[in-house]
Design an enzyme around this catalytic site. Structure first.
Site, PDB file in Angstrom:
ATOM      1  NE  ARG A   1      -3.863   1.660   2.706  1.00  0.00           N
ATOM      2  CZ  ARG A   1      -3.745   2.410   3.780  1.00  0.00           C
ATOM      3  NH1 ARG A   1      -2.825   2.329   4.712  1.00  0.00           N
ATOM      4  NH2 ARG A   1      -4.778   3.481   3.985  1.00  0.00           N
TER       5      ARG A   1
ATOM      6  CE  LYS B   1      -9.540   3.006   3.655  1.00  0.00           C
ATOM      7  NZ  LYS B   1      -9.170   3.767   2.883  1.00  0.00           N
TER       8      LYS B   1
ATOM      9  CB  SER C   1     -12.457  -1.918   0.605  1.00  0.00           C
ATOM     10  OG  SER C   1     -11.033  -2.184   0.898  1.00  0.00           O
TER      11      SER C   1
END
Length: 208
Positions: A41, A139, A110
């Protein structure tokens, strides 16, 4: 042929959590500690840098026969021949992504609601990342998902469900009632001074 993935201890990378430590070394230590899948990521890099990082991380994951999933960037996933790609609700539609990557690559999506999870499964996702199941600092825009929501999603789809969001050694036990297929973690492994030992601990906790 599409790889058969063990999602039980799914590591998501975040170089900010690592601070000044080297990413590839940390990923390798995490794999040695029991991580079963790695998602790269990179939210703050350009395409050239992302490609370079992905190539280096894939050399590590290939060495240990661990699947590498690329977050968001389908082009990078294809460029490095990663095992697959993981998409959020604001990324390319899952149905289109499946057409682009073909049937041999892993597609993760997701989801934070039952409808999102069902749609992802219908559109060709191989697994669903559900969260945030606990408050998370990595996040900022994460949507909260209750344990009951997680249970309902798991019961309603036939593909693997991986919980994500603020999971650590102190709260992971509470997720077992949902009968999920794995946990996706960041800080509880990469944020620790001994990454390998942290991974070993989480591995024990998910296996109990």
């Amino acid at each position: 042929m599409k790889p058969n993935i063990d999602y039980s201890l799914y590591l998501v990378t975040d170089r900010e959590v690592l601070a000044d430590r080297e990413l590839c070394a940390a990923v390798e230590e995490a794999i040695k500690g029991g991580v079963t899948a790695v998602q790269l990521r990179e939210k703050c890099t350009n395409s050239a840098e992302f490609y370079e990082i992905a190539s280096k991380v894939k050399a590590i994951t290939d060495k240990h026969n661990i699947p590498l999933i690329i977050n968001d960037r389908l082009d990078i996933a294809l460029a490095v021949n990663a095992a697959g790609v993981h998409l959020g609700q604001q990324d390319l539609p899952a149905k289109l992504a499946r057409e682009l990557i073909g049937s041999d690559k892993i597609l993760g999506v997701s989801a934070a609601t039952l409808q999102e999870a069902k749609t992802a499964a219908e559109d060709g996702a191989d697994y669903i990342g559900v969260g945030a199941v606990f408050p998370t600092l990595t996040k900022q825009d994460a949507r909260a998902v209750s344990l009951e929501d997680l249970k309902q999603i798991k019961k309603s789809v036939s593909i693997p469900v991986v919980a994500i969001g603020g999971i650590n050694e102190n709260n992971v036990e509470g997720l077992k009632a949902a009968n999920i297929d794995g946990i996706a973690v960041i800080s509880c492994i990469l944020g620790k001074s001994d990454v390998r030992a942290a991974a070993e601990l989480m591995k024990k906790l998910v296996q109990v």
